[in-house]
Design an enzyme around this catalytic site. Structure first.
Site, PDB file in Angstrom:
ATOM      1  N   LYS A  78      -4.424  -7.433 -13.257  1.00 31.43           N
ATOM      2  CA  LYS A  78      -2.993  -7.682 -13.139  1.00 31.43           C
ATOM      3  C   LYS A  78      -2.709  -9.184 -13.128  1.00 31.43           C
ATOM      4  CE  LYS A  78       0.787  -5.938 -10.164  1.00 31.43           C
ATOM      5  NZ  LYS A  78       1.051  -5.081  -8.967  1.00 31.43           N
ATOM      6  N   SER A 156       4.578  -1.827  -9.507  1.00 29.14           N
ATOM      7  CA  SER A 156       4.685  -3.029 -10.317  1.00 29.14           C
ATOM      8  C   SER A 156       3.531  -3.222 -11.301  1.00 29.14           C
ATOM      9  CB  SER A 156       4.764  -4.258  -9.403  1.00 29.14           C
ATOM     10  OG  SER A 156       3.575  -4.402  -8.644  1.00 29.14           O
ATOM     11  N   SER A 180       2.551   0.264  -5.808  1.00 27.96           N
ATOM     12  CA  SER A 180       2.419  -0.339  -7.135  1.00 27.96           C
ATOM     13  C   SER A 180       1.205   0.097  -7.927  1.00 27.96           C
ATOM     14  CB  SER A 180       2.424  -1.867  -7.019  1.00 27.96           C
ATOM     15  OG  SER A 180       3.703  -2.333  -6.663  1.00 27.96           O
TER      16      SER A 180
END
Length: 448
Positions: A78, A156, A180
């Site tokens: 990420k 996210s 997330s």
């Protein structure tokens, strides 16, 4: 991308019998990453480094060296993880020009030590601050579950989920502050594992809310999630497999099923029937403490309050450069007094103790990961619809972050249906026992 849509064990078997090389696999991934279906998945590709890791793994394999499970296999990280020499953007535009990271984040460094071929950084909600996955700066990865309607991937860790779902990575290193990892895993048909927060160091991960942030990953199976967890955690879990028969699973009547969509309700009911038929004891409980979450998390909320501290200088100087929806949430935390924040912490500690007591005697709490299937991107164009969906997406998963617990999201939909996740949760430190339960539950939820 048939090869990298296999589990880690299946890929290892193909490589062991000479049907595939690490380098060929990485070349397939890099070629697929350039296709229109992968648009907005990555914010940066590491093609040369991934090829080098693959060649090293092939050479070691040829020399008879026993490889670790991740060696030479494609893994994504990420965009909130530090990589030495790069500015960590965390899905933003306002971080451009800030100093580059001096060293890799601990989790990234540990993946490299395992020989993983890190193929790129994945797109995300700006500063990890929503469960939707829309990013106005870098675009929004399309959920691969629907070829006709562009749907949100969840957030996210949006790009992380799509990278795995498309076969661009065997696992996506993400983070989970309010869901997330589990939200995009549920909406994209993957397995996500939110471990107890303290299992994996957060050094080098861009903060959202330090009380809740967890370093963790999603993959195609429970076993694959545990493989990544073993690579990044301070110590691997000692998981003792156990049969489903006799597991006590609690279904909470409070909060978790409010406003549930019929598609999700049907998938969950079918899953519960399968688990019961296989011998699990499914018990309905009230768990009234879940109704207190809004009170425990007030005023402002842990994420807005702690994010406002992280971004204090950046927000004051460059607020107009933030995603307006993220800025609105950060602004909620700027007016909360220190005394109120300390009271929030006290209420949380008391609430955790009472929920842990209520769950004694159960192997896991089960409920839908999220109460809705992935909405279309177009349906969330207006702020009112966006924030309503964001609240529903985060509601069930956030409860486990507030608990400092551990949880898996497991696919429980049938072929041809939009993905639905079943969340299997437990209290802090119960990761090994929960993982054993998740392996048993996963085996029972094969509806193909």
């Amino acid at each position: 991308m048939a090869n990298s849509k296999l589990t880690i064990a299946a890929l290892r078997e193909r490589i062991a019998r000479g049907a595939l090389s690490h380098e060929a696999l990485i070349e397939q991934v890099l070629e697929a990453a350039a296709q229109p279906s992968a648009q907005h998945v990555f914010t940066r590709l590491y093609a040369d480094a991934a090829r080098a890791a693959a060649r090293h793994a092939d050479a070691a394999h040829k020399a008879g060296v026993q490889l670790g499970p991740l060696a030479g296999l494609p893994v994504s990280i990420k965009d909130l993880y530090d990589v030495a020499g790069e500015t960590t953007m965390a899905g933003s535009a306002v971080c451009a020009g800030e100093p580059p990271a001096v060293r890799d984040a601990v989790a990234v460094s540990r993946l490299r030590m395992q020989g993983a071929a890190i193929v790129g950084k994945t797109n995300m909600t700006e500063f990890a601050f929503s469960g939707v996955g829309i990013n106005p700066h870098h675009g929004t990865p399309r959920n691969p579950a629907d070829a006709e309607t562009p749907r949100i991937p969840g957030g996210s860790s949006s790009g992380a989920a799509v990278s795995v779902a498309l076969g661009l990575a065997v696992a996506g290193l993400g983070s989970d502050t309010g869901g997330s990892i589990r939200i995009p895993a549920a909406l994209c048909g993957l397995v996500g594992f939110k471990s107890t927060q303290s299992r994996v160091p957060r050094t080098g991960a861009f903060e959202l809310a330090r009380s809740l942030d967890t370093v963790c990953a999603m993959a195609r199976s429970v076993e694959d999630c545990l493989t990544v967890d073993a690579a990044i955690a301070d110590a691997p879990l000692a998981v003792r497999r156990r049969p489903l028969q006799g597991l006590r699973l609690a279904v909470p009547a409070t909060l978790m099923f409010d406003a549930i969509e019929p598609k999700v309700a049907r998938a969950f009911e079918r899953a519960v029937h399968a688990l019961s038929k296989a011998g699990a004891q499914v018990v309905d409980i009230t768990l009234a403490e879940l109704a207190e979450i809004a009170t425990v998390n007030a005023p402002g909320g842990f994420s807005p309050v702690e994010a406002s501290a992280v971004h204090r200088e950046r927000f004051a100087a460059r607020r107009d450069g933030f995603d307006a929806r993220v800025a609105a949430r950060i602004a909620l935390g700027t007016e909360v007094r220190a005394a109120d924040y300390i009271a929030m912490q006290d209420r949380r500690r008391d609430w955790i103790g009472r929920v842990e007591h209520a769950l004694e005697g159960f192997d896991a709490l089960i409920c839908p990961t999220v109460p809705i299937v992935a909405p279309s991107v177009a349906a969330l164009a207006e702020d009112a619809a966006f924030f309503q969906a964001n609240g529903l997406l985060l509601r069930n998963t956030f409860a486990i972050n507030l608990l400092d617990g551990c949880a898996f999201s497991l696919p429980c939909h049938a072929p041809g249906e939009l993905p639905v996740g079943l969340m299997l949760s437990s209290v802090r430190g119960d990761d090994a026992r929960l993982a054993a339960a998740a392996l048993a539950v996963e085996a029972a939820l094969q509806f193909g």
